[in-house]
Design a protein around this motif. Structure first.
Motif, PDB file in Angstrom:
ATOM      1  N   ARG A  35       2.781   7.681  -0.048  1.00 37.93           N
ATOM      2  CA  ARG A  35       2.009   6.548  -0.409  1.00 37.93           C
ATOM      3  C   ARG A  35       1.360   6.549  -1.887  1.00 37.93           C
ATOM      4  O   ARG A  35       1.415   5.587  -2.532  1.00 37.93           O
ATOM      5  CB  ARG A  35       1.012   6.300   0.539  1.00 37.93           C
ATOM      6  CG  ARG A  35       1.692   5.927   1.824  1.00 37.93           C
ATOM      7  CD  ARG A  35       0.284   5.553   2.884  1.00 37.93           C
ATOM      8  NE  ARG A  35       0.809   5.216   4.309  1.00 37.93           N
ATOM      9  CZ  ARG A  35       0.989   6.351   5.098  1.00 37.93           C
ATOM     10  NH1 ARG A  35       0.730   7.407   4.617  1.00 37.93           N
ATOM     11  NH2 ARG A  35       1.469   5.773   6.298  1.00 37.93           N
ATOM     12  N   VAL A  36       0.688   7.661  -2.203  1.00 33.85           N
ATOM     13  CA  VAL A  36      -0.018   7.782  -3.594  1.00 33.85           C
ATOM     14  C   VAL A  36       0.219   9.115  -3.979  1.00 33.85           C
ATOM     15  O   VAL A  36       0.296   9.710  -3.416  1.00 33.85           O
ATOM     16  CB  VAL A  36      -1.646   7.450  -2.938  1.00 33.85           C
ATOM     17  CG1 VAL A  36      -1.937   8.390  -2.159  1.00 33.85           C
ATOM     18  CG2 VAL A  36      -2.132   7.260  -4.417  1.00 33.85           C
ATOM     19  N   HIS A  37      -0.014   9.234  -5.415  1.00 38.86           N
ATOM     20  CA  HIS A  37       0.587  10.509  -5.954  1.00 38.86           C
ATOM     21  C   HIS A  37       1.813  10.930  -5.316  1.00 38.86           C
ATOM     22  O   HIS A  37       2.010  12.171  -5.298  1.00 38.86           O
ATOM     23  CB  HIS A  37      -0.843  11.626  -5.735  1.00 38.86           C
ATOM     24  CG  HIS A  37      -1.991  11.334  -6.267  1.00 38.86           C
ATOM     25  ND1 HIS A  37      -2.263  11.160  -7.513  1.00 38.86           N
ATOM     26  CD2 HIS A  37      -3.247  11.056  -5.407  1.00 38.86           C
ATOM     27  CE1 HIS A  37      -3.660  10.766  -7.661  1.00 38.86           C
ATOM     28  NE2 HIS A  37      -3.937  10.709  -6.307  1.00 38.86           N
ATOM     29  N   GLU A  38       2.692   9.713  -5.813  1.00 33.45           N
ATOM     30  CA  GLU A  38       4.142   9.852  -5.089  1.00 33.45           C
ATOM     31  C   GLU A  38       4.811  10.877  -6.059  1.00 33.45           C
ATOM     32  O   GLU A  38       4.424  11.101  -7.240  1.00 33.45           O
ATOM     33  CB  GLU A  38       4.697   8.613  -5.306  1.00 33.45           C
ATOM     34  CG  GLU A  38       4.827   8.093  -6.560  1.00 33.45           C
ATOM     35  CD  GLU A  38       3.439   7.230  -7.350  1.00 33.45           C
ATOM     36  OE1 GLU A  38       3.671   6.713  -8.183  1.00 33.45           O
ATOM     37  OE2 GLU A  38       2.352   7.540  -6.425  1.00 33.45           O
ATOM     38  N   LEU A  74      -5.402   5.059   0.386  1.00 32.81           N
ATOM     39  CA  LEU A  74      -3.933   5.573   0.726  1.00 32.81           C
ATOM     40  C   LEU A  74      -4.047   7.098   0.939  1.00 32.81           C
ATOM     41  O   LEU A  74      -3.146   7.714   1.849  1.00 32.81           O
ATOM     42  CB  LEU A  74      -3.343   5.362  -0.569  1.00 32.81           C
ATOM     43  CG  LEU A  74      -2.976   3.985  -0.975  1.00 32.81           C
ATOM     44  CD1 LEU A  74      -2.352   3.718  -2.208  1.00 32.81           C
ATOM     45  CD2 LEU A  74      -2.540   3.083   0.306  1.00 32.81           C
ATOM     46  N   ASP A  88       0.899  -1.075   0.017  1.00 33.88           N
ATOM     47  CA  ASP A  88      -0.033  -0.055  -0.064  1.00 33.88           C
ATOM     48  C   ASP A  88       0.793   1.364   0.045  1.00 33.88           C
ATOM     49  O   ASP A  88       0.476   2.185   0.728  1.00 33.88           O
ATOM     50  CB  ASP A  88      -0.784   0.060   1.239  1.00 33.88           C
ATOM     51  CG  ASP A  88      -1.986  -0.960   1.115  1.00 33.88           C
ATOM     52  OD1 ASP A  88      -2.521  -1.241  -0.091  1.00 33.88           O
ATOM     53  OD2 ASP A  88      -2.766  -1.307   2.136  1.00 33.88           O
ATOM     54  N   ASN A  93      -7.018   4.537  -4.082  1.00 34.84           N
ATOM     55  CA  ASN A  93      -6.436   5.743  -3.705  1.00 34.84           C
ATOM     56  C   ASN A  93      -7.015   6.322  -2.630  1.00 34.84           C
ATOM     57  O   ASN A  93      -6.316   7.038  -1.807  1.00 34.84           O
ATOM     58  CB  ASN A  93      -6.480   6.486  -5.225  1.00 34.84           C
ATOM     59  CG  ASN A  93      -5.596   6.164  -6.165  1.00 34.84           C
ATOM     60  OD1 ASN A  93      -4.792   4.996  -6.050  1.00 34.84           O
ATOM     61  ND2 ASN A  93      -5.423   6.825  -7.180  1.00 34.84           N
ATOM     62  N   PHE A 137       2.851   3.432  -3.081  1.00 36.88           N
ATOM     63  CA  PHE A 137       3.393   3.639  -4.555  1.00 36.88           C
ATOM     64  C   PHE A 137       4.826   4.082  -4.414  1.00 36.88           C
ATOM     65  O   PHE A 137       5.924   3.490  -5.434  1.00 36.88           O
ATOM     66  CB  PHE A 137       2.417   4.726  -5.153  1.00 36.88           C
ATOM     67  CG  PHE A 137       1.650   4.067  -5.819  1.00 36.88           C
ATOM     68  CD1 PHE A 137       1.375   3.316  -6.922  1.00 36.88           C
ATOM     69  CD2 PHE A 137       0.430   4.070  -5.020  1.00 36.88           C
ATOM     70  CE1 PHE A 137       0.303   2.773  -7.465  1.00 36.88           C
ATOM     71  CE2 PHE A 137      -0.763   3.542  -5.756  1.00 36.88           C
ATOM     72  CZ  PHE A 137      -0.845   2.572  -6.824  1.00 36.88           C
ATOM     73  N   LYS A 148      -9.521   1.689 -10.033  1.00 39.94           N
ATOM     74  CA  LYS A 148      -8.564   2.425  -8.864  1.00 39.94           C
ATOM     75  C   LYS A 148      -9.641   2.877  -7.894  1.00 39.94           C
ATOM     76  O   LYS A 148      -8.885   3.435  -6.785  1.00 39.94           O
ATOM     77  CB  LYS A 148      -7.908   3.749  -9.711  1.00 39.94           C
ATOM     78  CG  LYS A 148      -6.869   3.175 -10.787  1.00 39.94           C
ATOM     79  CD  LYS A 148      -6.295   4.564 -11.394  1.00 39.94           C
ATOM     80  CE  LYS A 148      -5.411   4.243 -12.615  1.00 39.94           C
ATOM     81  NZ  LYS A 148      -4.886   5.295 -13.219  1.00 39.94           N
TER      82      LYS A 148
END
Length: 369
Positions: free
Chosen positions: A148-151, A186, A69, A183, A71, A179
């Motif tokens: 973690r996300v939209h790294e 996260l 979990d 997202n 990215f 998705k």
């Protein structure tokens, strides 16, 4: 320690992809880059389809990573696996649309982070919509991701645009549905850890807007993000446009109009801004019909005409192609139809009034003595 890879006298260059269950598009991605890079590196995060076999058939080196979990963790593991002087980072639903021939010359001895143009293609009510974003995807050795996300890659290096264009079709309804929810979970964790990070607030607003259609909450998060966003932040343009859109959709038209008034100078060369202004003015003509002809529709017309004056701005981050051309022209046609409608209604009103006054004159006793 893994061996460093070199390509003769030049710095080594690897395509670096993380993927899971991307059998439908991984080949397109890899083969678009293969002529321009030394190696294809794919880190699989748990595919149950033919992603791994297809990648290997394309000539990719495939590693495996247990999904946690995060990215950034996966991106960074892929960069370690690549162990290359330069890394071209792509998603499986992207492909090199143009500019690949420049890649080798862009890998210089002086490290920097290169922003490519990502041209996203989607459809809304059978209308093709394209928007361009500038995103860092060419990385020198040692750069790592955070979040973690939209790294985002983080390093004390200069950022500059490079003449590379990626196509992207990951925003189709089917792919967005895949998705959905992932997202959100996260992003909620990121909000707990970084409650005042404007980019996290912005992305959470986008998630609310796109997955739940909760425009009121989305607007709240956008407004919070805007208070904290630097004037030169690359996503600020998109943030402002989404705030105007969400405020309007949330029934806060007057607030949206006030906000737009504050940004006239800042976005004086943005067709997207004047397109949103035109929509706000058009909607105001419905909400306040008494001022439609005298105020709102003329202002809408001026806004859409300004869109055409500016033209499309493909180099403006997250600018929708068409708002400076055919979409604006279609809106202008709508404005004039509305104006004709109001004029026709007004004419009908006065004709009816005239008939009533005539009848009244005929039946009312004369005031003359």
């Amino acid at each position: 320690m893994s061996k460093r890879h070199h390509h003769g006298p030049y710095p080594s260059l690897a395509l670096v992809v993380i993927a899971r269950n991307e059998a439908g598009c991984i080949q397109r991605c890899l083969m678009s880059a293969k002529p321009y890079v030394d190696r294809l590196v794919v880190l699989d995060t748990g595919s149950t389809d033919d992603t791994v076999a297809i990648a290997q058939a394309c000539g990719a080196e495939v590693g495996h990573f247990t999904w946690i979990d995060d990215f950034s963790a996966a991106r960074n593991a892929a960069l370690v696996l690549a162990n290359s002087d330069w890394n071209l980072v792509m998603d499986a639903d992207e492909w090199i649309e143009s500019g690949g021939e420049h890649l080798r010359s862009l890998c210089t001895a002086t490290p920097y982070m290169g922003e490519v143009c990502i041209s996203s293609h989607t459809f809304h009510e059978d209308i093709k919509i394209q928007a361009n974003s500038q995103i860092i995807r060419l990385l020198p050795r040692g750069v790592r991701y955070e979040r973690r996300v939209h790294e985002q890659p983080v390093a004390p290096l200069v950022q500059k645009r490079v003449p590379i264009v990626f196509g992207h079709d990951g925003y189709t309804d089917e792919k967005v549905e895949k998705k959905r929810g992932r997202n959100t979970a996260l992003l909620l964790k990121e909000l707990v850890d970084h409650p005042t990070d404007p980019y996290v607030l912005f992305q959470f607003g986008k998630d609310l807007e796109q997955t739940t259609l909760d425009f009121t909450r989305a607007a709240d998060y956008y407004a919070r993000a805007l208070e904290l966003t630097a004037p030169n932040a690359p996503y600020r343009h998109n943030l402002c446009m989404r705030l105007l859109f969400s405020l309007n959709r949330a029934g806060q038209l007057d607030t949206a109009i006030t906000r737009a008034g504050e940004w006239m100078d800042e976005w004086a060369e943005s067709p997207d801004f004047f397109y949103q202004v035109g929509i706000l003015m058009t909607d105001a003509s419905t909400k306040y019909p008494d001022q439609a002809l005298s105020q709102w529709l003329p202002m809408a017309e001026q806004a859409f005409l300004r869109c055409l004056e500016i033209g499309d701005r493909p180099n403006l981050d997250d600018s929708t192609l068409g708002v400076g051309s055919h979409f604006a022209a279609e809106r202008l046609a709508d404005v004039h139809q509305r104006r004709s409608h109001y004029l026709a209604n007004k004419a009908h009103y006065y004709l009816t009034l005239a008939e009533e006054l005539k009848r009244g004159a005929a039946t009312t006793p004369s005031a003359a003595t």
